[in-house]
Design a protein around this motif. Sequence first.
Motif, mmCIF file in Angstrom:
data_model
loop_
_atom_site.group_PDB
_atom_site.id
_atom_site.type_symbol
_atom_site.label_atom_id
_atom_site.label_comp_id
_atom_site.label_asym_id
_atom_site.label_seq_id
_atom_site.Cartn_x
_atom_site.Cartn_y
_atom_site.Cartn_z
ATOM 1 N N VAL A 1 0.860 -1.190 0.000
ATOM 2 C CA VAL A 1 0.000 0.000 0.000
ATOM 3 C C VAL A 1 0.893 1.236 0.000
ATOM 4 O O VAL A 1 1.884 1.290 0.736
ATOM 5 N N LEU A 2 0.553 2.221 -0.809
ATOM 6 C CA LEU A 2 1.279 3.493 -0.837
ATOM 7 C C LEU A 2 0.432 4.582 -0.193
ATOM 8 O O LEU A 2 -0.798 4.578 -0.288
ATOM 9 N N GLY A 3 1.090 5.503 0.483
ATOM 10 C CA GLY A 3 0.396 6.600 1.128
ATOM 11 C C GLY A 3 0.833 7.932 0.557
ATOM 12 O O GLY A 3 1.828 8.019 -0.167
ATOM 13 N N PRO A 4 0.094 8.979 0.880
ATOM 14 C CA PRO A 4 -1.057 9.011 1.780
ATOM 15 C C PRO A 4 -2.318 8.450 1.124
ATOM 16 O O PRO A 4 -2.298 8.104 -0.058
ATOM 17 N N THR A 5 -3.398 8.357 1.918
ATOM 18 C CA THR A 5 -4.658 7.845 1.394
ATOM 19 C C THR A 5 -5.233 8.802 0.345
ATOM 20 O O THR A 5 -4.841 9.971 0.253
ATOM 21 N N ARG A 6 -6.176 8.283 -0.435
ATOM 22 C CA ARG A 6 -6.789 9.055 -1.507
ATOM 23 C C ARG A 6 -8.311 9.050 -1.371
ATOM 24 O O ARG A 6 -8.871 8.399 -0.496
#
Length: 236
Positions: free
Chosen positions: A98-103
Amino acid sequence: MSSSLNLDHATIERIVRQIVLSQGGTPAQAPAPSAEPKLVVSISARHIHLTDAHVETLFGPGHVLTPMKDLYQDGFYAAEETVMVVGPRRRMLEKVRVLGPTRDYSQVELAFTDAISLGIDAPVRASGKIDGTPGCVLVGPKGAVQLDQGVIRAERHVHMNNRDADFYGVKNGDRMNLRITSLGCTTTFEDLLVRADGVSKLEVHIDTDEGNACNLDAASEIELLKKEPCGCKTKH
């Protein structure tokens, strides 16, 4: 008794130049053209972007992403969290980062071979252009999410700031070519989407399949080229 002198601009400029030279200085020069910006080409391995709500569903109420490693672009990071991606007929990819930040939307980005492995016909799309794309199931340690859409093969693109765009003579939304010279694998990737803004660093993103095809790790030269209009004549 006083008198006034009426000197034209050229005479004044000559006098000033003589004074500067007599003092051992040199007249000011126009600034040199800016140097070519530093270009980074990164392989963007399969990964996932999540909404806050989906983070909580997958990892538990109140959970927030835990940064593990900063990415090249400021403010973005690879998270500690991973999820399982499940496609049709229970084909799956485990531990997708998982890549951040959230979308505001959840999105799964795969290479072509990843999509084949999952049995998903993932279209090539720019990030965020997910309308009409296939979905999948995400499984985390605390729950699962059914995505009705959001699985894509991210089209190759180049991030840059507006100064870089001026240097290359392009603007946001234009297309460029990337030539990678590598022994036995020299490759030109066409139609990179330009994503220009005020803050991004100059970085090309290609996927795992593309990076392997050109043997990026062994590249001896990398060139980012403005895509010129075709000079051919249309036959009537």
